[in-house]
Design a protein around this motif. Structure first.
Motif, short mmCIF file in Angstrom:
data_model
loop_
_atom_site.label_atom_id
_atom_site.label_comp_id
_atom_site.label_asym_id
_atom_site.label_seq_id
_atom_site.Cartn_x
_atom_site.Cartn_y
_atom_site.Cartn_z
N VAL A 49 0.70 -1.04 0.10
CA VAL A 49 -0.18 0.08 -0.06
C VAL A 49 0.71 1.15 0.23
CG1 VAL A 49 -1.93 1.02 1.00
CG2 VAL A 49 -1.65 -1.30 1.14
N LEU A 50 0.80 2.11 -1.27
CA LEU A 50 1.59 3.17 -1.33
C LEU A 50 0.88 4.50 -1.28
CD1 LEU A 50 3.75 1.73 -4.18
CD2 LEU A 50 4.35 1.57 -1.64
N GLY A 51 1.20 5.33 -0.31
CA GLY A 51 1.00 6.89 -0.56
C GLY A 51 1.66 7.91 -1.67
N LEU A 52 1.23 8.24 -2.57
CA LEU A 52 1.87 8.63 -3.61
C LEU A 52 1.79 10.26 -3.64
CD1 LEU A 52 1.28 6.34 -6.31
CD2 LEU A 52 3.25 6.37 -4.91
N ALA A 53 2.73 11.10 -4.08
CA ALA A 53 2.63 12.47 -4.37
C ALA A 53 2.82 13.00 -5.90
CB ALA A 53 3.86 13.16 -3.59
N THR A 54 2.37 14.15 -5.94
CA THR A 54 2.43 14.64 -7.59
C THR A 54 3.46 15.84 -7.52
OG1 THR A 54 0.56 16.02 -6.90
CG2 THR A 54 -0.04 13.83 -8.15
N GLY A 55 3.46 16.32 -8.73
CA GLY A 55 4.37 17.72 -8.66
C GLY A 55 5.45 17.28 -9.35
N ALA A 56 6.35 18.18 -9.54
CA ALA A 56 7.74 17.74 -10.35
C ALA A 56 8.91 16.83 -9.29
CB ALA A 56 8.35 19.35 -10.66
N SER A 97 -5.04 18.25 -13.61
CA SER A 97 -5.37 17.34 -12.67
C SER A 97 -4.73 16.19 -12.36
CB SER A 97 -6.79 16.35 -13.04
OG SER A 97 -6.54 15.42 -13.89
N TYR A 98 -4.74 15.98 -11.11
CA TYR A 98 -3.66 14.97 -10.67
C TYR A 98 -3.94 13.21 -10.73
CZ TYR A 98 -1.30 18.64 -7.66
OH TYR A 98 -0.67 19.71 -7.27
N VAL A 99 -4.96 13.14 -11.27
CA VAL A 99 -5.42 12.14 -12.14
C VAL A 99 -4.78 11.79 -13.47
CG1 VAL A 99 -7.26 10.83 -13.14
CG2 VAL A 99 -7.87 11.67 -10.85
N ARG A 100 -4.79 12.80 -14.36
CA ARG A 100 -4.29 13.03 -15.39
C ARG A 100 -2.68 12.95 -15.19
NH1 ARG A 100 -5.72 16.71 -20.47
NH2 ARG A 100 -3.93 16.02 -21.89
N PHE A 101 -2.13 13.49 -14.16
CA PHE A 101 -0.60 13.50 -13.90
C PHE A 101 -0.17 12.27 -13.69
CE2 PHE A 101 2.75 13.51 -10.95
CZ PHE A 101 3.57 14.30 -11.51
N MET A 102 -1.02 11.44 -12.70
CA MET A 102 -0.63 10.00 -12.28
C MET A 102 -0.64 9.18 -13.57
SD MET A 102 0.64 10.19 -9.49
CE MET A 102 0.99 8.50 -9.22
N ASP A 103 -1.43 9.18 -14.36
CA ASP A 103 -1.70 8.31 -15.43
C ASP A 103 -0.74 8.47 -16.42
OD1 ASP A 103 -3.89 7.12 -14.70
OD2 ASP A 103 -5.22 8.57 -16.00
N GLU A 104 -0.20 9.71 -16.52
CA GLU A 104 0.96 10.22 -17.54
C GLU A 104 2.16 9.70 -17.19
OE1 GLU A 104 0.38 14.20 -18.69
OE2 GLU A 104 -1.43 13.72 -20.02
N GLN A 105 2.40 9.93 -15.72
CA GLN A 105 3.59 9.78 -15.18
C GLN A 105 3.80 8.36 -14.75
OE1 GLN A 105 6.02 12.05 -15.47
NE2 GLN A 105 4.49 13.62 -16.17
N LEU A 106 3.00 7.47 -14.52
CA LEU A 106 3.22 6.34 -13.81
C LEU A 106 2.25 5.14 -14.24
CD1 LEU A 106 4.75 4.46 -11.97
CD2 LEU A 106 3.37 5.22 -10.19
N PHE A 107 0.74 5.45 -13.90
CA PHE A 107 -0.04 4.52 -14.05
C PHE A 107 -0.33 3.86 -15.46
CE2 PHE A 107 -2.25 6.46 -10.22
CZ PHE A 107 -1.46 5.61 -9.18
#
Length: 639
Positions: A49-56, A97-107
């Motif tokens: 179970v991971l808590g993830l952050a966004t930003g640069a 949006s951070y949804v889009r950020f996480m999709d593009e950067q990782l998911f």
């Protein structure tokens, strides 16, 4: 014994801190820590179970995890994630949006199950948020809590969006964003006015429940808040200081972010030092500023009372140290930035030969030359040197849309006045107006709009360089490909950028190169342009004999200034020269009054430049040197 020494070095630090050479190495270390947790859980048949952050900050961590999945077979099928926060209101498909950020950067790049991804919902009705936040907390508990929470840190000291004033036991909730946080996000939204005023965030209490917490920070602009978070008193004014209460937290930093921690900034306060000439210079200047005494008035008692007894004992007497540092500072001052002809240059920052040098000034944006070194630029020309200026990018994203229409209207009226057909111009103008009516923040401009914005900045740059005394054939526009995307986010540097720079260098064969060393530039253009010039010089050095006589000077001014102990050439400016520099900056009308991208400093660029130049002069004077109106500062880079 080694452990005792480390404890002594870090005695100001109230939590665990690991420092790596750069963010690339640090990001790889964090990614490996995450991967180890995932694989250890897999071996037990359990979920991670991971808590993830966004930003640069975490971007390279996510890139490395995606690489591990692709190249090393790291699976994320047993991973459940909970993101820290999301703007409110915010649609998941929005660019910011951070949804889009996480999709593009990782998911989108790994095999995680979509039902295992949890990101706060920015589309909720306000009356639904309280229950939603309670449910978010419940879901974390139901899966056994967070095995690891990764964090960044904002310049307010916020973690997640827990702004100053947040309580240490706070849970997931709707919060109001601090003005500085919104300013820092303004570039992504096309202006602060477009940044949401609220966000949904995990609370500090939620973060505290994680079995491990890693806070990451890169770059010097994070250094002041890192020092407060690591060494400061626990306070709700700096929410990250609450992490000092956890036994499971580690700060992972690059050298720049750690640079203001006591063990790096003033190491003589925590340990015996290897007293290099540069460290002695820094320490003596610090002592002068701390005691508010000119360098030549510092005493043995001042050294002994301020943690510098070792220096006085090993290198003293104190007055000899004072004289040595004072002379170094005095020798950095020169009114001859191209070298003084027929003079002893052994104590001067620049060579006297050749007496007339070819000087090439690289300017990342079309106004950095005059903002950052306009006085030196003008003086080099006045003193007869063969000065060239190269504008590395068009700067076309930093022009207001209204200026485009105004210039087009001028062109149409002018063509009409001399009897020329304006039908094509008018058609383009109408096309622009229609586009701008519905343009959204961060939309890519029409190609025609990009061109007009580039023309505006080009003509301003020509006017500024002419004002400094240059002929038109000494003004070069490079339009480096990495920048010319039409977007605020630029492309990676390619060999084409470097080849174009090498060709210009080969054409001019300069004795001096000046380039921007203002790495605090919040948009990253300065450091990108610096790296291109540096790589071009390194490559040419292998094959071109003239390069061994080419000195590489860095300037600052638009965003910050060099610290006094770093300065190797200080060019004093008279009141008249300050005024001439101001007028050169004024040629850049599109950047005056209200630039599109002011960064965190709301002052006009000419005001910033003048005040920083005056501050440098005041610092020299306070150290006991002559009282100049202003000073431009330079550091020589060894390549």
């Amino acid at each position: 014994m080694a452990r005792l020494n480390l404890l002594e070095e870090t005695r100001f630090e109230k939590l665990a801190v690991s420092v790596y050479k750069d963010e690339h190495i640090a990001s790889q270390k964090v990614a490996r820590r995450i991967a180890d947790i995932v694989t250890a859980k897999q071996e037990k048949g359990e979920n991670a179970v991971l808590g993830l952050a966004t930003g640069a900050t975490p971007v390279e961590v996510y890139e490395e995890l995606a690489r591990m999945h692709k190249e090393e077979g790291l699976s994320f099928k047993n991973v459940i994630t909970f993101n820290l926060d999301e703007y409110y209101p915010m649609h998941p498909e929005a660019k910011q949006s951070y949804v889009r950020f996480m999709d593009e950067q990782l998911f989108d790049h790994i095999d995680i199950k979509r039902e295992n991804i949890h990101i706060p919902d920015g589309t909720l009705k306000k009356e639904e948020i309280a229950d939603y936040c309670l449910d978010y907390e419940k879901k974390i508990s139901e899966v056994g809590g967070l095995d690891l929470q990764i964090l960044g840190i904002g310049r307010t000291g916020h973690i997640g969006f827990n702004e100053p004033g947040s309580a240490p036991n706070s849970g997931t909730r709707l919060v109001t964003l601090d003005d500085l946080t919104r300013r820092d996000a303004s570039r992504d939204f096309g202006g602060k006015e477009n940044v949401p005023t609220k966000a949904i965030t995990m609370g500090i209490g939620t973060i505290f429940k994680a079995k491990e917490i890693i806070l990451m920070a890169w770059s010097k602009k994070k250094a002041p808040i890192i020092r407060k978070a690591v060494e400061g008193e626990i306070s709700s004014n700096v929410p990250a200081t609450f992490l000092q209460l956890s036994d499971n937290v580690e700060f992972i930093l690059d050298e720049d972010a750690a640079s203001e921690l006591t063990r790096f900034d003033t190491p003589w306060l925590v340990k015996d030092c290897n007293w290099t000439p540069q460290l002695i210079k820094k320490a003596v200047i610090w002592l002068s500023e701390t005691t508010k005494k000119p360098i030549l008035k510092l005493t043995e008692e001042d050294y002994n009372s301020n943690g510098m007894a070792q220096l006085a004992t090993e290198q003293g007497p104190a007055y000899d140290i004072n004289i040595n540092v004072f002379n170094q500072l005095q020798h950095s001052i020169t009114g001859w930035p191209g070298g003084k002809p027929n003079a002893d240059d052994s104590q001067r920052p620049e060579r006297k030969e050749p007496s007339h040098k070819r000087s090439l000034i690289f300017s990342p944006h079309p106004d950095d030359d005059v903002i950052s070194m306009g006085g030196t630029f003008i003086r080099l020309v006045d003193q007869g040197h063969d000065v060239h200026v190269a504008y590395q990018t068009s700067g076309n994203t930093a022009v207001w849309d209204t200026d485009v229409l105004r210039y087009m209207e001028f062109a149409i009226d002018f063509k009409t006045s001399i009897g020329e057909d304006t039908s094509k111009f008018t058609a383009i103008y109408e096309k622009m107006r229609e586009f701008l009516k519905t343009k959204q923040p961060n939309d890519i401009d029409l190609e025609e709009i990009q061109e007009v914005k580039g023309f505006i900045r080009k003509t301003e740059a020509i006017a500024g360089a002419r004002y400094a005394g240059l002929k038109d054939d000494h003004i070069h526009f490079m339009a480096l490909p990495f920048y010319e995307t039409g977007k605020r986010k630029k492309n990676p540097v390619t060999d084409k950028d470097i080849q174009l720079t090498m060709e210009l260098l080969q054409k001019i064969k300069p004795h001096q190169v000046f380039a921007a060393g203002d790495f605090a530039d919040p948009h990253g253009t300065h450091i990108t342009c610096f790296r291109i010039v540096l790589e071009a010089l390194k490559r040419l050095k292998k094959t071109e004999s003239w390069v061994k006589d080419c000195w590489f000077w860095l300037y600052r001014g638009a965003w910050e200034e060099f610290q006094v102990h770093e300065i190797e050439m200080a060019v004093p400016l008279s009141p008249q020269e300050v005024q001439r520099k101001r007028h050169a900056i004024f040629q850049h009308q599109s950047q005056k009054d209200r630039p599109v991208f002011p960064g965190d400093d709301e002052r006009e660029f000419w005001v910033r430049a003048e005040e920083r130049n005056r501050e440098t002069a005041v610092k020299y004077h306070d150290l006991g040197l002559a009282n100049y109106e202003a000073m431009e500062a330079f550091v020589r880079w060894d390549y």
